[in-house]
Design a protein around this motif. Structure first.
Motif, short mmCIF file in Angstrom:
data_model
loop_
_atom_site.label_atom_id
_atom_site.label_comp_id
_atom_site.label_asym_id
_atom_site.label_seq_id
_atom_site.Cartn_x
_atom_site.Cartn_y
_atom_site.Cartn_z
N ARG A 296 23.28 10.90 -30.52
CA ARG A 296 24.14 11.24 -29.38
C ARG A 296 24.53 12.71 -29.43
N GLY A 297 24.45 13.37 -28.27
CA GLY A 297 24.72 14.78 -28.20
C GLY A 297 23.52 15.66 -28.47
N SER A 298 22.35 15.04 -28.70
CA SER A 298 21.16 15.80 -29.01
C SER A 298 20.70 16.63 -27.82
N SER A 299 20.18 17.82 -28.10
CA SER A 299 19.63 18.70 -27.07
C SER A 299 18.21 18.28 -26.76
N CYS A 300 17.87 18.22 -25.49
CA CYS A 300 16.56 17.70 -25.06
C CYS A 300 15.92 18.62 -24.03
N ILE A 301 14.61 18.47 -23.90
CA ILE A 301 13.83 19.09 -22.84
C ILE A 301 13.40 17.98 -21.90
N ALA A 302 13.59 18.17 -20.59
CA ALA A 302 13.31 17.11 -19.63
C ALA A 302 12.34 17.62 -18.56
N ASN A 303 11.37 16.78 -18.23
CA ASN A 303 10.44 17.03 -17.13
C ASN A 303 10.57 15.89 -16.13
N ALA A 304 10.49 16.21 -14.85
CA ALA A 304 10.45 15.20 -13.79
C ALA A 304 9.18 15.43 -12.98
N TYR A 305 8.55 14.35 -12.53
CA TYR A 305 7.26 14.44 -11.88
C TYR A 305 7.33 13.85 -10.47
N THR A 306 6.85 14.65 -9.52
CA THR A 306 6.77 14.20 -8.13
C THR A 306 5.54 13.31 -7.96
N SER A 307 5.70 12.23 -7.23
CA SER A 307 4.58 11.32 -6.96
C SER A 307 4.47 11.11 -5.45
N ASN A 308 3.29 11.43 -4.92
CA ASN A 308 3.01 11.23 -3.49
C ASN A 308 2.04 10.08 -3.25
N HIS A 309 1.92 9.21 -4.23
CA HIS A 309 0.93 8.12 -4.13
C HIS A 309 1.22 7.22 -2.93
N ASP A 310 2.48 6.87 -2.73
CA ASP A 310 2.82 5.97 -1.62
C ASP A 310 2.51 6.61 -0.27
N ARG A 311 2.78 7.91 -0.12
CA ARG A 311 2.49 8.59 1.13
C ARG A 311 0.99 8.64 1.39
N ILE A 312 0.23 8.90 0.34
CA ILE A 312 -1.22 8.96 0.52
C ILE A 312 -1.79 7.58 0.84
N ALA A 313 -1.30 6.56 0.13
CA ALA A 313 -1.81 5.20 0.34
C ALA A 313 -1.41 4.63 1.70
N SER A 314 -0.35 5.15 2.29
CA SER A 314 0.10 4.62 3.58
C SER A 314 -0.85 4.96 4.72
N GLY A 315 -1.68 6.01 4.55
CA GLY A 315 -2.61 6.41 5.59
C GLY A 315 -1.98 7.12 6.77
N SER A 316 -0.74 7.51 6.65
CA SER A 316 -0.05 8.17 7.76
C SER A 316 -0.22 9.68 7.75
N ILE A 317 -0.95 10.22 6.80
CA ILE A 317 -1.15 11.66 6.72
C ILE A 317 -2.65 11.96 6.83
N SER A 318 -2.96 13.18 7.18
CA SER A 318 -4.35 13.58 7.37
C SER A 318 -5.07 13.67 6.03
N PRO A 319 -6.40 13.58 6.05
CA PRO A 319 -7.16 13.68 4.79
C PRO A 319 -6.93 15.00 4.07
N LEU A 320 -6.81 16.11 4.81
CA LEU A 320 -6.60 17.40 4.18
C LEU A 320 -5.24 17.44 3.47
N LYS A 321 -4.22 16.95 4.16
CA LYS A 321 -2.89 16.92 3.54
C LYS A 321 -2.88 15.98 2.34
N GLY A 322 -3.61 14.87 2.46
CA GLY A 322 -3.70 13.96 1.33
C GLY A 322 -4.37 14.60 0.13
N LEU A 323 -5.40 15.43 0.39
CA LEU A 323 -6.06 16.14 -0.69
C LEU A 323 -5.10 17.12 -1.36
#
Length: 411
Positions: A351-378
Motif C-alpha cells: 500500500r502506498g507503492s508508486s506505480c506506472i500506469a498505461n490505459a489503452y483505447t479500444s475501437n473494436h466495437d465501433r469497427i465491428a458495428s459497421g457504422s464507419i467507413s472502411p478507411l476510418k476503420g483502417l
C-alpha cells in the motif's frame, strides 16, 4: 527510443538499402559519418516526422502516467477529551488491534467522582421518597385529627345554638361566638392538613421522580464521560507510530497518540493522475496496466472503473479576496480509478507503492458495428495497434525499474 527504432526500420533502413545496393554506394566509402546526413537525408527527415506522429498518436490514444499509487486511509488515534494517560494496553510502536480493543486509558478520577456524586444524589432522592411517604401518612393523621376536632366543635356549636333558640338566657352570646371562631379555626387546620398531604403527594408523584430522573441522567452522562477515557480501536487494523507513555498529556486537536491503518484498505484500487489533454480519451471500462515499484518485473492488468469529472486545480473556497488565476497552482490532472481485472491482481503490492500506469483505447466495437467507413476503420485499427508499442514500453520500464533504482540512482 522504441518509436524511433520502429520508424527507422520503415524509413532510414530502406533509404540505406537503396543507396547501398541500388546505387552501389558503400558504407565507409561513399557513405561515411560525414556524408550520412546528405546521403540519408530523406530517410532521416521522414523517420523524425513519423516518430513525432507515432508518439503523438500513442500518447494521446493510449495515455500513460507515472503518478499512480495505492492510496490507503489512516485514522488518527485521538480521544474525544483531553487528559493524562493512566494505562496503555498496546505494546510496541507497531501492533495489530481488533475492532473494539482498548488502546489506552486516560485518568478518569474526575468522571468517576461525577458518577459517584450522581449515585449519591439518586440515593438521596430515594430516601426523600421514603420520607415523603411518611409525611403523607403524618399529614393524613393530622387531617383526620383536624376533622375530628372540627366535627366536635361543630357539634358543640350546634348544641349551644339550639339551646339559645329555645331559651336565650341559658347560653351567652359570647360563648356562641367563641365556638364559632373555634369552628373556623379548626376548619383552617383541616384545610392546612389536607394541603400538607397534597404537597407530600405532589412531591412523591412529580417532584421527587423528576429529581431522580435528573440524577439518573447525570449518572448516565458521567458514565459516558468515563467511557470516553478508554480509547478503543474503531476498526481492525494496525497501530503505527505509537510512542505514548503513562503520564503523557493527549489532546484531540493538537496531540494524537498515533495512527491506525485499517485492514484491507488501498488494496483494490489504484488512483492515477493523467494529463488534462487525455480528458476526451479516458473513459470508464478502458483496459489498463500498471507496474509498481514494490512488485518489480510484474505488469498487472487493470480496468478503468471511474474518471473524476473535475480537476482539483480549479477548486476555490469563498473568502474576502478575489481569485487571480496567475496565482493558481500548476495544472492539475484527471483523476482515474483503476481496479484489477482479475481477482487478487494487487496481491503483493505494498500500500502506498508508486506505480506506472498505461490505459489503452479500444475501437473494436465501433469497427465491428459497421457504422464507419472502411478507411476510418483502417485508421482506427492502426490506432489500436499502436497500443502494442506502449505495452512494450511499459514492459521495458518494468524490466529496467529495479536496475534503474538500485544501480543508476545510487541508492
Amino acid at each position: 527510443m522504441l518509436e524511433l527504432l520502429l520508424c527507422s526500420v520503415l524509413t532510414i533502413l530502406p533509404d540505406y538499402l537503396f543507396r547501398r545496393f541500388a546505387q552501389g554506394k558503400r558504407l565507409g566509402k561513399e557513405i561515411t559519418l560525414y556524408s550520412v546526413w546528405f546521403e540519408l537525408r530523406w530517410g532521416i527527415i521522414t523517420c523524425l516526422m513519423l516518430t513525432v506522429g507515432l508518439i503523438t498518436v500513442i500518447f494521446y490514444n493510449h495515455p500513460s502516467t507515472t503518478s499512480a499509487t495505492l492510496y490507503f486511509r489512516t485514522i488518527p488515534i485521538a480521544p474525544e477529551i483531553s487528559g493524562r494517560v493512566a494505562q496503555i494496553y498496546v505494546t510496541g510502536v507497531s501492533s495489530e488491534v481488533k475492532q473494539g480493543a482498548p488502546i489506552f486509558r486516560l485518568d478518569s478520577s474526575t468522571q468517576e467522582a461525577a458518577a459517584e456524586a450522581a449515585r449519591r444524589k439518586i440515593a438521596e432522592v430515594e430516601a426523600s421518597m421514603v420520607s415523603a411517604q411518611t409525611d403523607i401518612a403524618a399529614a393524613e393523621g393530622r387531617a383526620q385529627e383536624a376533622a375530628s376536632s372540627l366535627q366536635q366543635a361543630v357539634d358543640e356549636l350546634e348544641t349551644k345554638q339550639e339551646l339559645n333558640r329555645r331559651n336565650a338566657a341559658i347560653v351567652a352570646v359570647r360563648e356562641i361566638e367563641k365556638l364559632q371562631n373555634l369552628v373556623n379555626g379548626r376548619r383552617g387546620a383541616l384545610a392546612a392538613a389536607r394541603a400538607a398531604k397534597q404537597a407530600a403527594e405532589a412531591q412523591i408523584s412529580s417532584l421527587l421522580p423528576a429529581q431522580k430522573a435528573s440524577a439518573e441522567a447525570a449518572l448516565a452522562q458521567a458514565e459516558v464521560e468515563r467511557a470516553k477515557t478508554v480509547i478503543r480501536a474503531g476498526v481492525s487494523g494496525r497501530v503505527e507510530q505509537f510512542t505514548l507513555r503513562v503520564g503523557d498529556i493527549v489532546n484531540p486537536f493538537l496531540r494524537p497518540a498515533g495512527v491506525l491503518i485499517p485492514d484491507l484498505t488501498g488494496r483494490k484500487t489504484v488512483i492515477a493522475g493523467f494529463g488534462q489533454i487525455e480528458a476526451q480519451v479516458m473513459k470508464a471500462g478502458m483496459v489498463a496496466e500498471v507496474a509498481c515499484a514494490s512488485k518489480p518485473w510484474t505488469v498487472i492488468p487493470m480496468v478503468v472503473t471511474g474518471v473524476q469529472d473535475f480537476i482539483a486545480a480549479g477548486q476555490f473556497r469563498g473568502g474576502e479576496q478575489l481569485i487571480d488565476l496567475q496565482q493558481a497552482a500548476r495544472p492539475g490532472t484527471i483523476l482515474v480509478f483503476l481496479e484489477p481485472l482479475y481477482e487478487g491482481g494487487l496481491d503483493g503490492v505494498t500500500r502506498g507503492s508508486s506505480c506506472i500506469a498505461n490505459a489503452y483505447t479500444s475501437n473494436h466495437d465501433r469497427i465491428a458495428s459497421g457504422s464507419i467507413s472502411p478507411l476510418k476503420g483502417l485508421v482506427l485499427h492502426a490506432i489500436d495497434a499502436t497500443g502494442l508499442v506502449h505495452a512494450m514500453i511499459l514492459r521495458m520500464q518494468a524490466l529496467v525499474l529495479p536496475i534503474q533504482t538500485l544501480v543508476f540512482s545510487g541508492h
